[in-house]
Scaffold this motif. Structure first.
Motif, PDB file in Angstrom:
ATOM      1  N   THR A 137      51.748  43.179  49.944  1.00 37.92           N
ATOM      2  CA  THR A 137      53.117  43.353  50.426  1.00 37.92           C
ATOM      3  C   THR A 137      53.971  42.235  49.850  1.00 37.92           C
ATOM      4  OG1 THR A 137      52.847  42.009  52.431  1.00 37.92           O
ATOM      5  CG2 THR A 137      52.338  44.376  52.602  1.00 37.92           C
ATOM      6  N   TYR A 138      55.273  42.498  49.797  1.00 36.99           N
ATOM      7  CA  TYR A 138      56.193  41.472  49.316  1.00 36.99           C
ATOM      8  C   TYR A 138      57.542  41.654  49.990  1.00 36.99           C
ATOM      9  CZ  TYR A 138      58.801  38.319  46.330  1.00 36.99           C
ATOM     10  OH  TYR A 138      59.577  37.272  45.884  1.00 36.99           O
ATOM     11  N   GLN A 139      58.181  40.532  50.312  1.00 37.46           N
ATOM     12  CA  GLN A 139      59.508  40.567  50.924  1.00 37.46           C
ATOM     13  C   GLN A 139      60.430  39.600  50.191  1.00 37.46           C
ATOM     14  OE1 GLN A 139      59.673  39.537  55.095  1.00 37.46           O
ATOM     15  NE2 GLN A 139      61.740  40.365  55.342  1.00 37.46           N
ATOM     16  N   TYR A 140      61.530  40.132  49.659  1.00 40.57           N
ATOM     17  CA  TYR A 140      62.508  39.261  49.014  1.00 40.57           C
ATOM     18  C   TYR A 140      63.259  38.464  50.078  1.00 40.57           C
ATOM     19  CZ  TYR A 140      61.765  41.495  44.491  1.00 40.57           C
ATOM     20  OH  TYR A 140      61.206  41.929  43.317  1.00 40.57           O
ATOM     21  N   PRO A 141      63.550  37.197  49.795  1.00 41.85           N
ATOM     22  CA  PRO A 141      64.216  36.339  50.787  1.00 41.85           C
ATOM     23  C   PRO A 141      65.523  36.921  51.316  1.00 41.85           C
ATOM     24  CG  PRO A 141      63.423  35.028  48.943  1.00 41.85           C
ATOM     25  CD  PRO A 141      63.234  36.462  48.556  1.00 41.85           C
ATOM     26  N   SER A 142      66.238  37.668  50.483  1.00 42.03           N
ATOM     27  CA  SER A 142      67.544  38.195  50.887  1.00 42.03           C
ATOM     28  C   SER A 142      67.447  39.566  51.562  1.00 42.03           C
ATOM     29  CB  SER A 142      68.454  38.313  49.655  1.00 42.03           C
ATOM     30  OG  SER A 142      67.855  39.162  48.688  1.00 42.03           O
ATOM     31  N   SER A 143      66.225  40.051  51.763  1.00 40.95           N
ATOM     32  CA  SER A 143      66.052  41.392  52.325  1.00 40.95           C
ATOM     33  C   SER A 143      65.255  41.347  53.621  1.00 40.95           C
ATOM     34  CB  SER A 143      65.332  42.289  51.315  1.00 40.95           C
ATOM     35  OG  SER A 143      65.032  43.552  51.876  1.00 40.95           O
ATOM     36  N   PRO A 165      52.463  37.306  46.646  1.00 43.16           N
ATOM     37  CA  PRO A 165      52.556  38.325  47.688  1.00 43.16           C
ATOM     38  C   PRO A 165      52.676  37.712  49.084  1.00 43.16           C
ATOM     39  CG  PRO A 165      50.290  38.104  46.946  1.00 43.16           C
ATOM     40  CD  PRO A 165      51.122  37.263  46.027  1.00 43.16           C
ATOM     41  N   ALA A 166      53.332  38.444  49.979  1.00 48.22           N
ATOM     42  CA  ALA A 166      53.388  38.007  51.382  1.00 48.22           C
ATOM     43  C   ALA A 166      52.023  38.142  52.013  1.00 48.22           C
ATOM     44  CB  ALA A 166      54.419  38.836  52.142  1.00 48.22           C
ATOM     45  N   THR A 167      51.331  39.235  51.693  1.00 44.26           N
ATOM     46  CA  THR A 167      49.952  39.447  52.143  1.00 44.26           C
ATOM     47  C   THR A 167      49.169  40.094  51.009  1.00 44.26           C
ATOM     48  OG1 THR A 167      50.343  41.702  52.982  1.00 44.26           O
ATOM     49  CG2 THR A 167      50.735  39.880  54.515  1.00 44.26           C
ATOM     50  N   GLY A 168      47.837  40.029  51.115  1.00 41.61           N
ATOM     51  CA  GLY A 168      46.978  40.714  50.167  1.00 41.61           C
ATOM     52  C   GLY A 168      46.485  39.819  49.049  1.00 41.61           C
ATOM     53  N   ASN A 169      45.665  40.388  48.184  1.00 45.14           N
ATOM     54  CA  ASN A 169      45.110  39.626  47.069  1.00 45.14           C
ATOM     55  C   ASN A 169      44.985  40.498  45.829  1.00 45.14           C
ATOM     56  OD1 ASN A 169      42.245  40.841  47.107  1.00 45.14           O
ATOM     57  ND2 ASN A 169      42.513  40.120  49.229  1.00 45.14           N
ATOM     58  N   ILE A 170      44.896  39.824  44.689  1.00 45.81           N
ATOM     59  CA  ILE A 170      44.804  40.489  43.385  1.00 45.81           C
ATOM     60  C   ILE A 170      43.661  39.846  42.608  1.00 45.81           C
ATOM     61  CG2 ILE A 170      45.967  40.952  41.192  1.00 45.81           C
ATOM     62  CD1 ILE A 170      48.636  40.496  42.831  1.00 45.81           C
ATOM     63  N   THR A 171      42.748  40.667  42.114  1.00 46.31           N
ATOM     64  CA  THR A 171      41.618  40.167  41.319  1.00 46.31           C
ATOM     65  C   THR A 171      41.710  40.734  39.906  1.00 46.31           C
ATOM     66  OG1 THR A 171      40.188  40.003  43.267  1.00 46.31           O
ATOM     67  CG2 THR A 171      39.111  40.064  41.117  1.00 46.31           C
ATOM     68  N   ILE A 172      41.692  39.842  38.935  1.00 42.81           N
ATOM     69  CA  ILE A 172      41.740  40.228  37.524  1.00 42.81           C
ATOM     70  C   ILE A 172      40.561  39.580  36.810  1.00 42.81           C
ATOM     71  CG2 ILE A 172      43.054  40.101  35.362  1.00 42.81           C
ATOM     72  CD1 ILE A 172      45.600  39.896  37.083  1.00 42.81           C
ATOM     73  N   ASN A 173      39.726  40.408  36.200  1.00 43.32           N
ATOM     74  CA  ASN A 173      38.577  39.881  35.462  1.00 43.32           C
ATOM     75  C   ASN A 173      37.759  38.913  36.317  1.00 43.32           C
ATOM     76  OD1 ASN A 173      36.979  39.836  33.181  1.00 43.32           O
ATOM     77  ND2 ASN A 173      38.094  38.157  32.209  1.00 43.32           N
ATOM     78  N   HIS A 174      37.516  39.325  37.563  1.00 47.88           N
ATOM     79  CA  HIS A 174      36.671  38.589  38.530  1.00 47.88           C
ATOM     80  C   HIS A 174      37.329  37.310  39.071  1.00 47.88           C
ATOM     81  CE1 HIS A 174      33.498  41.352  37.386  1.00 47.88           C
ATOM     82  NE2 HIS A 174      33.631  40.988  36.135  1.00 47.88           N
ATOM     83  N   THR A 175      38.624  37.135  38.842  1.00 48.22           N
ATOM     84  CA  THR A 175      39.331  35.970  39.374  1.00 48.22           C
ATOM     85  C   THR A 175      40.401  36.425  40.354  1.00 48.22           C
ATOM     86  OG1 THR A 175      38.982  34.656  37.365  1.00 48.22           O
ATOM     87  CG2 THR A 175      40.783  33.986  38.807  1.00 48.22           C
TER      88      THR A 175
END
Length: 209
Positions: A8-14, A54-64
């Motif tokens: 998830t993501y939240q822009y500061p102005s939104s 991101p506000a929450t969650g995770n991203i894995t790229i090439n095991h990182t």
């Protein structure tokens, strides 16, 4: 491989929060992300590139898991593992085409081999432009240089932001072929975001936001 979970993501102005579907791509698998303007396509791309946190969650790229990296480590990881094709050209105007590629490799701390660079330009159809400054290039040549800059360091993830939206049908087909050929050559994941429905047939995996 690339995966994301509960992003998830939240822009500061939104006051609204953008929530994104989970992604799970095997090595060298491609994904097309479709959607109208304003649905969060570019935001998702910037999250995957590590340009936004991101506000929450995770991203894995090439095991990182890139969401756990420090800013310095993330910059280094992005420079080596991720290539980005932007809507607007980000080549250095003071340098020639070949010098731009050498500079890209310098910043990723990879060695520069002129023959290999010229061969890449030849594959992309702009080898005859290698000694030209970017202001001497046509729009189509700049587009191909953008692809070269995105793949010259052999990244494991190629991200393309609306790469065909301003192109006619012939050049749209050529650019997509070049992107997919370079992804295959590097055994890289290719993720394209666009509202251009013409390229939908090029992808087995399609996500609509």
């Amino acid at each position: 491989m690339i995966s994301s979970n509960s992003l998830t993501y939240q822009y500061p102005s939104s006051s609204s929060v953008l929530a994104f579907p989970n992604l799970n791509l095997d090595e060298a698998e491609s994904l097309l992300i479709l959607g109208k303007s304003g649905v969060g396509k570019t935001t998702l791309l910037h999250l995957l590139a590590g340009l936004l946190n991101p506000a929450t969650g995770n991203i894995t790229i090439n095991h990182t898991n890139i969401t756990t990296l420090s800013a310095k480590a993330l910059d280094a990881f992005r420079g080596k593992q991720i290539g980005m094709v932007f809507q607007n050209n980000h080549a250095l105007r003071s340098l020639t085409v070949l010098e731009n590629l050498k500079a890209r490799l310098y910043f990723t701390k990879k060695t520069s081999n002129k023959n290999a660079l010229v061969e890449l330009l030849n594959v992309l159809g702009i080898a005859d432009c290698q000694n030209k400054k970017t202001n001497e290039l046509s729009i189509g040549q700049l587009q191909r240089l953008g692809i070269a800059l995105a793949v010259v360091h052999q990244p494991k993830l190629i991200l393309a932001d609306e790469p065909t939206s301003s192109l006619d049908d012939t050049n749209c087909t050529k650019v997509m072929q070049l992107l997919q050929e370079q992804a295959t050559a590097n055994k890289a994941n290719l993720i394209v975001i666009t509202h251009d429905q013409r390229i939908k047939a090029n992808f087995k995996n399609v996500l609509s936001l």
